[in-house]
Design an enzyme around this catalytic site. Structure first.
Site, PDB file in Angstrom:
ATOM      1  N   SER A 541       0.843  -1.195   0.000  1.00  0.00           N
ATOM      2  CA  SER A 541       0.000   0.000   0.000  1.00  0.00           C
ATOM      3  C   SER A 541       0.875   1.239   0.000  1.00  0.00           C
ATOM      4  CB  SER A 541      -0.888   0.015   1.243  1.00  0.00           C
ATOM      5  OG  SER A 541      -1.484   1.282   1.392  1.00  0.00           O
ATOM      6  N   TYR A 554      -4.115  -0.674   9.707  1.00  0.00           N
ATOM      7  CA  TYR A 554      -3.900  -0.995   8.297  1.00  0.00           C
ATOM      8  C   TYR A 554      -2.465  -0.672   7.888  1.00  0.00           C
ATOM      9  CZ  TYR A 554      -4.443  -0.931   3.216  1.00  0.00           C
ATOM     10  OH  TYR A 554      -4.298  -1.169   1.875  1.00  0.00           O
TER      11      TYR A 554
END
Ligand code: ZN
Length: 657
Positions: A541, A554
């Site tokens: 990410s 996350y």
């Protein structure tokens, strides 16, 4: 064997050619008669051409068509007058014959006519049906086959000794048929090859085929050679993924490219591979020349690929010395493996090829077992089999075959494959020729694609047992694992650290990090056995290099996953496994982003939805497909010398650059 003819169905097929289509499909429905494009049928029709002349046209099955699904367009219309003239020639080579057939058709777009076209033309009957019936082969492929055929049929059929399909066979049949024909003759048995029937109508010819095959089946039954029992007490093996993957690696090395290995472990195949005499009965040769190209000359009994390759090379050398024309040796890898522990393994460059070999060999097993019960299976001499395997026409096809897809013969696993980036990865890998195992917690994964090279399994990737079972299924279906795409992950809603509770943190870590560690560990042994080396693509990410507030769990999970991938790159380099990470950002065409959420987020930043989507340096929209295509490419030759890399796919992010 019973006729499948139904008057109500047949009434929908009007005209001679349509009737030909109908009964060809009836033959194709019975797998004990024809398999995968095998067998052929024809009808002779008088037609008026464009300039008003009447011509007799032979409509014969075109190559590339399967009788079960054939349509009128699948029949090649060839001028009878020319075929009958060709039949008078003393000799005609296969390439010449193919040229003559193709250049004497009345429809330019028709498929190439069958190599048995001239034989069909020479038979003085309107309809001709030809199959490679298992029952007939079980009788002919014995030491006293010719006598048994006469015993069964009397003067109902002519008996033709084995000769390779093509012009010479047509000439031989044309010579022998009148000598052997009487008023009762309704067909022709080609020893070690198959059977023909003929008649004035489609129904007559078809039902004669059924009648003749039924007589062979009854004969086998009378001689207690029809019903085959699975061996009593056969213990089903437990699939050993590592053993199958190791076998696949040796076979792929021998073939010179990655191969799919499909393993069949039902009671019938286990009974066959565990026969005490399997090493002798399986080594006699194929049941009909129709199977030779795909199954190769002999199966491999056991797992010694090197020994198999040596004996194949010896067979090639011996037969080419005697042959006139130079031949290019095909790869020496087996296409059928019989192993008491593994069952029946079949090999192909694609999943479809391996499945075809499995079908052909399953029928071969029936023929061998029945012939053995009749007193002994006897196939053609190796020299005749070689002639078919190294047929000019087949060699020409190989020369014409184009470049295979990037991941032909390879197997990939994608997690989170039912939607978004995972689904796009499945598409990217299938498009590059890989067979794909897709895992997802969402049950819709099981129906994502209806094709043999995709296996969708509903699986919670946090369950080790579930992952191990899914891997075993994939190895059983395809033979191993070459590519792993770690995509599954969760992105919980924005929560500040001050409000982040332990359970929410652990849940994100459990899926985004712990599950991926377990997946990597369980896949490592298989990736090590990938013929071209293993490849792992990790979907990270943008949050790793540039985290945002409210996404602690996350961002931390993806950062830890990235670090895990870097360590894996270091540890697995010696095993020839590459590990690279992609960092996507702002991919909005996934399930999480509904139109509503998109507009509310855009409004939050004072943007239009359009502006919000393209809020990056290149001012471009990032799609799931963009990520998937790059993920697939990192597993290809472009990235052959790259491991441990982190690649942004974010349109350019100022905080990252
Ligand atoms: Zn044939």
């Amino acid at each position: 064997m019973q006729s499948l003819w139904r008057d109500d169905e047949a009434a929908d097929y009007r005209g001679d050619l349509a009737q030909r289509v109908y009964t060809s499909r009836l033959l194709g429905r019975d797998k004990s008669l024809v398999l995968h494009g095998g067998g052929n049928t024809s009808v002779k029709i008088r037609e008026r051409n464009l300039v008003g002349d009447e011509e007799d046209i032979l409509y014969v099955k075109g190559s590339g068509w399967d009788l079960e699904f054939i349509e009128e367009a699948g029949f090649s219309p060839v001028r009878m007058a020319h075929l009958l003239k060709l039949a008078k020639l003393k000799a005609l080579s296969d390439p010449q014959m193919v040229n003559e057939l193709v250049t004497h058709m009345t429809r330019a777009s028709a498929p190439a006519p069958s190599v048995e076209t001239i034989l069909h033309a020479l038979l003085p009957h309107k309809y001709v049906d030809h199959t490679h019936s298992d029952a007939v082969l079980a009788v002919t492929n014995t030491a006293d086959g010719p006598h048994r055929i006469t015993e069964i049929y009397g003067d109902k059929v002519a008996v033709i000794p084995y000769i390779m399909p093509g012009f010479d066979l047509a000439r031989l049949c044309a010579g022998l048929l009148p000598e052997q024909s009487g008023k009762n003759t309704i067909g022709m048995v080609l020893l070690n090859h198959g059977i023909f029937s003929f008649g004035a109508t489609a129904r007559e010819s078809y039902e004669r085929m059924i009648q003749l095959v039924d007589m062979a089946e009854r004969y086998l039954e009378k001689h207690r050679a029809w019903h085959l029992q699975p061996a009593a007490g056969a213990v089903p093996p437990t699939t050993q993924p590592a053993e199958i993957a190791a076998l696949r690696k040796s076979i792929s090395q021998c073939a010179g490219s990655p191969m799919i290995v499909a393993t069949l472990q039902n009671s019938r195949t286990l009974a066959f591979v565990r026969r005490a005499d399997v090493a002798t009965v399986s080594q006699q040769g194929p049941a009909t020349p129709d199977h030779v190209i795909r199954t190769k000359r002999l199966p491999m009994a056991g797992r010694d690929v090197e020994k198999y390759a040596q004996s194949y090379q010896a067979y090639f050398a011996q037969n080419t010395q005697q042959g006139k024309e130079p031949k290019t040796m095909l790869d020496a890898a087996p296409r059928v493996v019989l192993d008491a522990g593994l069952g029946l393994c079949t090999v192909g460059r694609t999943v479809k090829d391996a499945a075809i070999v499995a079908d052909l060999y399953t029928h071969t097993m029936d023929v061998i077992e029945r012939s053995t019960l009749l007193g002994g299976y006897k196939a053609l001499p190796a020299r005749d089999i070689f002639d078919v395997e190294y047929w000019d026409l087949e060699q020409a096809k190989l020369r014409k075959a184009g470049k295979p897809p990037l991941f032909a013969g390879e197997v990939a696993l994608v997690t989170g494959a039912a939607s978004g980036i995972g689904k796009a990865c499945v598409d990217a890998l299938l498009a590059r020729g890989a067979a794909v195992l897709g895992l997802d917690i969402d049950g819709k994964i099981t129906t994502l694609h209806k094709r043999q090279d995709f296996l969708g399994i509903r699986c919670d990737i946090t369950s080790r047992e579930a992952v191990i079972a899914a891997l075993a299924s994939a190895v059983c279906a395809y033979g191993g694992l070459d590519i792993l795409i770690l995509n599954a992950g969760v992105f919980p809603g924005g929560t500040k650290i001050s409000a982040l509770d332990d359970d929410a943190w652990r849940k994100v870590m459990g899926i985004n990090l712990d599950a991926n560690l377990m997946l990597m560990r369980e896949c490592h042994g298989l990736l090590k056995l990938a013929p071209r080396g293993g490849r792992v693509a990790v979907i990270g990410s943008k949050n790793v290099p540039a985290p945002g507030p409210g996404a602690a769990a996350y961002s931390a999970s993806k950062a830890a996953l990235t670090q895990l991938a870097r360590v894996a790159a270091l540890e697995w380099g010696a095993d020839n496994i590459r590990v690279n990470t992609l960092h996507p950002n702002a991919v909005f065409d996934t399930g999480i982003w509904s139109d509503e959420i998109l507009s509310s987020r855009a409004a939050h930043y004072g943007h239009s939805v359009e502006q919000y989507k393209k809020n990056n340096v290149l001012q471009t929209e990032i799609t799931s497909r963009d990520i998937a295509e790059l993920a697939a490419e990192t597993c290809g030759p472009l990235f052959a010398k790259t491991t441990g890399a982190q690649i942004p796919v974010d349109g350019g992010n100022e905080r990252v650059i």
